[in-house]
Design a protein around this motif. Structure first.
Motif: not given
Length: 163
Positions: A50-58
């Motif tokens: 999230k800090k890197a503005e990436l989608k979370p992993l499921a």
């Protein structure tokens, strides 16, 4: 005729109810159960993304199984290795039936908490690169203890192959 139709409707409704209950029970069997350490590790991983503005992993059940098996195997053998018993991470993922376009793995030894293991991974450029790889969409994590109580940690990342 009316009685016959009512009986038919009642039987049909009963059969539909039984089928719905069986489906509900089957989905409970497939429900992924995470330990507290696994959930916290996933949450910390997603906080970094999230800090890197990436989608979370499921969390993915197949990747969880791969991570759990590898962590247990490393703990059993007292070895911190990506290649164990002649198998590379990608082979373990493939053997689990996960069809991927990309996969990766992070391992660690003897960190006590999820927070500690995440700090170590984020301080290591190759591990951090896996955590922040944009194309990864799913994850499996695990921790297992050896006979001395030392912990072996695993993250397995994946991107499912498009159908």
């Amino acid at each position: 005729m009316y009685r016959y139709s009512s009986a038919f409707v009642l039987i049909f409704a009963l059969m539909a109810s039984i089928a719905a209950q069986e489906k509900k029970e089957d989905s409970k069997k497939d429900e992924l159960k995470l330990t507290k350490e696994e959930q916290v590790t996933i949450d910390l991983t997603n906080a970094e993304r999230k800090k890197a503005e990436l989608k979370p992993l499921a969390a993915n059940p197949q990747l969880m199984a791969v991570a759990r098996a590898h962590a247990a195997n490393m703990a059993k053998q007292d070895k911190l290795e990506h290649t164990l018993d002649g198998k590379e991470p990608a082979e373990r993922v493939k053997d689990a039936g996960y069809k991927y376009s990309a996969t990766g793995e992070n391992i660690a030894w003897n960190a006590i908490t999820p927070k500690e293991v995440m700090k170590g991974w984020m301080d290591s450029p190759p591990h951090k690169e896996n955590i922040l790889r944009p194309e990864y969409t799913e994850i499996g994590v695990a921790v297992a203890k050896n006979n001395k109580g030392e912990r072996y940690w695993v993250q397995v990342f994946g991107t499912p192959r498009k159908k």
